[in-house]
Design a protein around this motif. Structure first.
Motif, PDB file in Angstrom:
ATOM      1  N   VAL A  21      -1.144  -2.340  -6.789  1.00 53.76           N
ATOM      2  CA  VAL A  21      -2.367  -3.123  -6.564  1.00 53.76           C
ATOM      3  C   VAL A  21      -3.629  -2.288  -6.805  1.00 53.76           C
ATOM      4  O   VAL A  21      -4.749  -2.778  -6.629  1.00 53.76           O
ATOM      5  CB  VAL A  21      -2.409  -3.750  -5.155  1.00 53.76           C
ATOM      6  CG1 VAL A  21      -1.328  -4.797  -5.008  1.00 53.76           C
ATOM      7  CG2 VAL A  21      -2.295  -2.698  -4.067  1.00 53.76           C
ATOM      8  N   CYS A  78       0.831  -1.211   0.000  1.00 51.37           N
ATOM      9  CA  CYS A  78       0.000   0.000   0.000  1.00 51.37           C
ATOM     10  C   CYS A  78       0.865   1.262   0.000  1.00 51.37           C
ATOM     11  O   CYS A  78       1.786   1.401   0.806  1.00 51.37           O
ATOM     12  CB  CYS A  78      -0.918   0.005   1.225  1.00 51.37           C
ATOM     13  SG  CYS A  78      -1.985   1.443   1.303  1.00 51.37           S
ATOM     14  N   GLY A  99      -6.063  -0.560   1.529  1.00 50.23           N
ATOM     15  CA  GLY A  99      -5.606   0.607   2.276  1.00 50.23           C
ATOM     16  C   GLY A  99      -6.738   1.592   2.482  1.00 50.23           C
ATOM     17  O   GLY A  99      -7.785   1.520   1.832  1.00 50.23           O
ATOM     18  N   SER A 100      -6.495   2.549   3.381  1.00 50.69           N
ATOM     19  CA  SER A 100      -7.569   3.467   3.766  1.00 50.69           C
ATOM     20  C   SER A 100      -7.963   4.432   2.641  1.00 50.69           C
ATOM     21  O   SER A 100      -9.099   4.879   2.588  1.00 50.69           O
ATOM     22  CB  SER A 100      -7.130   4.258   4.992  1.00 50.69           C
ATOM     23  OG  SER A 100      -5.938   4.971   4.707  1.00 50.69           O
ATOM     24  N   ILE A 148       0.930   8.752  -0.982  1.00 51.87           N
ATOM     25  CA  ILE A 148      -0.179   9.512  -1.589  1.00 51.87           C
ATOM     26  C   ILE A 148      -0.610  10.647  -0.650  1.00 51.87           C
ATOM     27  O   ILE A 148      -0.799  11.788  -1.082  1.00 51.87           O
ATOM     28  CB  ILE A 148      -1.351   8.572  -1.918  1.00 51.87           C
ATOM     29  CG1 ILE A 148      -0.943   7.639  -3.060  1.00 51.87           C
ATOM     30  CG2 ILE A 148      -2.609   9.362  -2.281  1.00 51.87           C
ATOM     31  CD1 ILE A 148      -1.878   6.472  -3.278  1.00 51.87           C
ATOM     32  N   CYS A 204      -0.473   4.353   0.418  1.00 51.72           N
ATOM     33  CA  CYS A 204      -1.272   5.447   0.984  1.00 51.72           C
ATOM     34  C   CYS A 204      -0.387   6.526   1.603  1.00 51.72           C
ATOM     35  O   CYS A 204      -0.669   7.723   1.480  1.00 51.72           O
ATOM     36  CB  CYS A 204      -2.217   4.929   2.072  1.00 51.72           C
ATOM     37  SG  CYS A 204      -3.774   4.326   1.456  1.00 51.72           S
ATOM     38  N   CYS A 223      -6.691  -4.085  -4.785  1.00 46.20           N
ATOM     39  CA  CYS A 223      -7.352  -3.079  -3.940  1.00 46.20           C
ATOM     40  C   CYS A 223      -8.434  -2.359  -4.736  1.00 46.20           C
ATOM     41  O   CYS A 223      -8.127  -1.693  -5.735  1.00 46.20           O
ATOM     42  CB  CYS A 223      -6.301  -2.084  -3.424  1.00 46.20           C
ATOM     43  SG  CYS A 223      -6.987  -0.848  -2.308  1.00 46.20           S
TER      44      CYS A 223
END
Ligand code: SF4
Length: 375
Positions: A340, A323, A352-353, A328, A325, A345
């Motif tokens: 992914v 992930c 991920g959130s 990002i 995240c 995902c």
């Protein structure tokens, strides 16, 4: 009488958006350097993706997505707290919408519910009061998340619980603050942001003045923007004009809702119940000093972290290896950079959130990738 539909049609008028795009393109030719605009708030990310605004801008203007999605920035250990609380005997865990689907190290709250935890989604925080009153033999824990926008609602809930003598309602506070997070982003030498679209719901409460230190410290213009496409495009134009003029100041485009000083009674209510934590760990950004709130000591009887301290641990838990995240949320990667994205995902099965909430950048890219066609 005000015609709301007509009003919002105006803020989405394609001809106005196209006119603004042409003006931005003309004036951006005078920019001395590329303009890298961080839209801090996930609501703006959503607008940019949904209406394909990026495609209307010249190559020397980029959007960089920021950390302004409260679900996205919640670290796994806090979600683990919620799961642990929900699995305690005679506890009902209540929280708002998307939080239920964010994975922690022991799974999400939705999975916890499948294992027997009493987890209930709320549409209105005040519903927590009713649930507590309806279940006097249980302890109801409100897992409170959100930026400065939603903290007053938690404060009202606490005020109501106190005044009505509802003693079985506790709070697990995860309210975070925008300015320290944005400062942390700007302190990262890898980050190339040189202008901000400021979050507007936060500004309705706190006032646009909270961005003045950011402007002073980093000489970076901030325009507080509304959420419609015309708002965002006009805000980009205002940023271009500041940059071309060599200025850096706080500007309020969203003047129909935001003032310099904000909602002072709401700020006073928040200050009655909350104080700043020394530090709080953000997903992707790590620990940031004075970046979150907690209940004041005089409300320890309402504080689930204190009341259930024996079963809650603060062990830091990393995200899934795949992930991105973190990058990002710091503006260092785009969702499509994650290997992914859209495969392992998706919004149905988030890893991920950032894929869970509609304010998350990955969710917005996935939802509107036909519009974006960026991959
Ligand atoms: S696509 Fe999923 S795994 Fe990749 S960064 Fe986004 S949320 Fe994380």
């Amino acid at each position: 009488m005000l015609d709301i539909k007509q009003l919002y049609d105006g803020f989405r008028n394609p001809e106005t958006v196209r006119h603004l795009a042409r003006t931005i393109k003309d004036e951006a030719e005078d920019l001395a350097a590329p303009l890298n605009i961080m839209e801090v708030c996930g609501g703006h990310t959503h607008t940019i993706m949904k209406f394909g605004l990026k495609a209307l801008l010249p190559d020397n203007i980029q959007f960089i997505h920021g950390p302004g999605c409260p679900v996205c920035v919640m670290p796994k250990e806090r979600i683990d707290h919620a799961v642990t609380l929900a699995m305690q005997p005679d506890v009902i865990l209540v929280t708002l919408g998307d939080m239920i689907r964010v994975p922690g190290s022991q799974g999400s709250l939705a999975q916890c519910r499948a294992r027997g935890g009493d987890v209930r989604p709320l549409y209105d925080p005040l519903d927590a009061l009713r649930i507590a009153q309806d279940n006097p033999t249980k302890t109801v824990v409100f897992f409170a998340i959100g930026f400065e926008t939603s903290t007053p609602m938690t404060a009202v809930l606490l005020q109501q619980a106190e005044s009505r003598g509802v003693t079985n309602l506790l709070f697990h506070i995860n309210h975070v603050l925008v300015p320290p997070a944005v400062n942390a982003v700007m302190d990262d030498p890898q980050v190339q942001v040189n202008a901000f679209i400021g979050p507007s719901h936060v500004s309705v409460i706190q006032g646009a003045k909270i961005y003045q230190p950011l402007v002073d410290n980093f000489a970076t213009p901030v325009v507080v923007a509304g959420f419609e496409p015309v708002d965002v495009m006009e805000s980009v134009l205002r940023l271009v004009r500041q940059k071309v003029a060599g200025e850096a100041r706080v500007d309020i485009q969203y003047s129909r809702a935001v003032s310099p000083d904000g909602n002072v009674p709401a700020q006073q209510l928040v200050n009655t119940y909350f104080e700043t934590r020394d530090a709080f760990r953000w997903r992707g950004l790590g620990p940031i000093a004075h970046s979150a709130l907690r209940l004041k000591p005089e409300y320890a009887h309402r504080d689930a972290e204190r009341q259930f301290g024996a079963v809650l641990t603060d062990r830091e838990i990393d995200d899934h290896k795949a992930c991105q995240c973190g990058d990002i949320l710091r503006g260092l990667a785009k969702p499509a950079d994650c290997r992914v994205f859209g495969r392992g995902c998706t919004p149905q099965r988030p890893l991920g959130s950032c894929m869970v909430s509609s304010e998350g950048a990955c969710n917005a890219y996935y939802r509107y990738q036909g519009v974006l066609n960026e991959r």
